[in-house]
Design a protein around this motif. Structure first.
Motif, mmCIF file in Angstrom:
data_model
loop_
_atom_site.group_PDB
_atom_site.id
_atom_site.type_symbol
_atom_site.label_atom_id
_atom_site.label_comp_id
_atom_site.label_asym_id
_atom_site.label_seq_id
_atom_site.Cartn_x
_atom_site.Cartn_y
_atom_site.Cartn_z
ATOM 1 N N ALA A 1 0.886 -1.139 -0.046
ATOM 2 C CA ALA A 1 -0.033 -0.056 0.052
ATOM 3 C C ALA A 1 0.705 1.017 -0.049
ATOM 4 C CB ALA A 1 -0.872 0.048 1.146
ATOM 5 N N ALA A 2 2.127 1.289 0.831
ATOM 6 C CA ALA A 2 2.975 2.431 0.907
ATOM 7 C C ALA A 2 3.455 2.528 -0.466
ATOM 8 C CB ALA A 2 3.833 2.216 2.015
ATOM 9 N N ALA A 3 3.838 1.520 -1.246
ATOM 10 C CA ALA A 3 4.759 1.585 -2.457
ATOM 11 C C ALA A 3 3.665 2.263 -3.393
ATOM 12 C CB ALA A 3 5.319 0.181 -2.900
ATOM 13 N N GLY A 4 2.257 1.523 -3.362
ATOM 14 C CA GLY A 4 1.287 2.247 -4.323
ATOM 15 C C GLY A 4 1.210 3.860 -4.051
ATOM 16 N N ALA A 5 1.086 4.221 -2.766
ATOM 17 C CA ALA A 5 1.081 5.726 -2.468
ATOM 18 C C ALA A 5 2.204 6.503 -3.198
ATOM 19 C CB ALA A 5 0.997 5.824 -0.985
ATOM 20 N N LEU A 6 3.374 5.828 -2.802
ATOM 21 C CA LEU A 6 4.651 6.699 -3.071
ATOM 22 C C LEU A 6 4.708 6.530 -4.813
ATOM 23 C CD1 LEU A 6 7.252 7.394 -2.165
ATOM 24 C CD2 LEU A 6 8.212 5.477 -2.650
ATOM 25 N N VAL A 7 4.334 5.629 -5.578
ATOM 26 C CA VAL A 7 4.444 5.494 -6.889
ATOM 27 C C VAL A 7 3.220 6.355 -7.638
ATOM 28 C CG1 VAL A 7 4.453 3.989 -8.941
ATOM 29 C CG2 VAL A 7 5.654 3.416 -7.128
ATOM 30 N N GLY A 8 1.887 5.925 -7.113
ATOM 31 C CA GLY A 8 0.772 6.508 -7.590
ATOM 32 C C GLY A 8 0.650 7.954 -7.595
ATOM 33 N N GLY A 9 1.041 8.443 -6.149
ATOM 34 C CA GLY A 9 1.063 9.718 -5.774
ATOM 35 C C GLY A 9 1.974 10.568 -6.400
ATOM 36 N N GLY A 10 3.104 10.119 -6.804
ATOM 37 C CA GLY A 10 4.276 10.817 -7.442
ATOM 38 C C GLY A 10 4.213 10.682 -8.911
ATOM 39 N N ALA A 11 3.852 9.675 -9.484
ATOM 40 C CA ALA A 11 4.144 9.509 -11.058
ATOM 41 C C ALA A 11 3.291 10.518 -11.893
ATOM 42 C CB ALA A 11 3.374 8.101 -11.401
ATOM 43 N N PRO A 12 2.289 11.121 -11.751
ATOM 44 C CA PRO A 12 1.981 12.142 -12.751
ATOM 45 C C PRO A 12 2.617 13.177 -13.005
ATOM 46 C CG PRO A 12 -0.135 11.501 -11.204
ATOM 47 C CD PRO A 12 1.345 10.856 -10.768
ATOM 48 N N ASP A 13 3.483 13.720 -11.945
ATOM 49 C CA ASP A 13 4.400 14.848 -12.031
ATOM 50 C C ASP A 13 5.675 14.421 -12.718
ATOM 51 O OD1 ASP A 13 2.973 16.893 -11.077
ATOM 52 O OD2 ASP A 13 3.550 16.996 -8.921
ATOM 53 N N ILE A 14 5.748 13.250 -13.211
ATOM 54 C CA ILE A 14 6.797 12.942 -14.071
ATOM 55 C C ILE A 14 6.796 13.668 -15.444
ATOM 56 C CG2 ILE A 14 8.108 11.100 -15.594
ATOM 57 C CD1 ILE A 14 7.445 9.053 -13.209
#
Ligand SMILES: [Zn+2]
Length: 184
Positions: A28-41
């Protein structure tokens, strides 16, 4: 809003998962990190707040992914479910900030986030005056609070470090503009 705020909001989604099923806390934490951050790539490739931001269509993937995770909770479904939800919340909530510009406090553009479904930019609402503003940092801290309680060990330290980084960014936000200009 800062990418760190979006990640913290992702952790707000991960915290109840970790509280209910501690074994699934890390995915769940990995999802938060990747999903929360990815759009700003899309700050780096493509058009920021357009190429990887899907404020409407993101939910078409996020809702079924979250349902699948709730019905069949495994490490993979929880990672994808939390990640897709965090990415959708990120894209949609960018409308609450300022327009996409280097000095967002000047408000020269109201283009907040691109709605691929309607084919137009959503107008900035300035609930969070600009990324790195005190309000932005406050939202990040509040969103991270439950996860800081629920998690321990590496995840808690990682989240605390991200918050500290957000605080430094927030302090320096206005002074960083010349450096951003050089990069852009
Ligand atoms: Zn964004």
């Amino acid at each position: 809003m800062m990418v760190l705020t979006h990640i913290a909001v992702g952790f707000l989604l991960a915290a109840p998962v970790a509280a209910a099923q501690p074994a699934l806390g890390v995915p769940a934490a990995a999802g938060a990190l990747v999903g929360g951050g990815a759009p700003d790539i899309d700050l780096l490739v493509g058009t920021h707040r357009r190429t990887l931001h899907y404020p409407v269509l993101g939910w078409v993937g996020a809702v079924p992914a979250a349902v699948i995770a709730a019905v069949t909770p495994t490490a993979l479904t929880v990672f994808v479910g939390v990640g897709a939800a965090a990415a959708a919340v990120h894209s949609t909530s960018d409308v609450l900030g300022a327009g996409d510009e280097l000095r967002p406090w000047e408000r020269t553009t109201t283009a907040a986030v691109y709605d691929h479904h309607a084919g137009r930019w959503w107008r900035a609402r300035y609930v969070i005056p600009y990324d790195g503003s005190p309000a932005d940092l406050a939202v990040a801290a509040a969103a991270a609070a439950p996860a800081l309680v629920v998690y321990d060990g590496v995840v808690r330290w990682l989240l605390a470090a991200l918050l500290a980084l957000g605080a430094v960014y927030s302090l320096l936000r206005r002074r960083l503009v010349p450096y951003f200009e050089r990069v852009v």
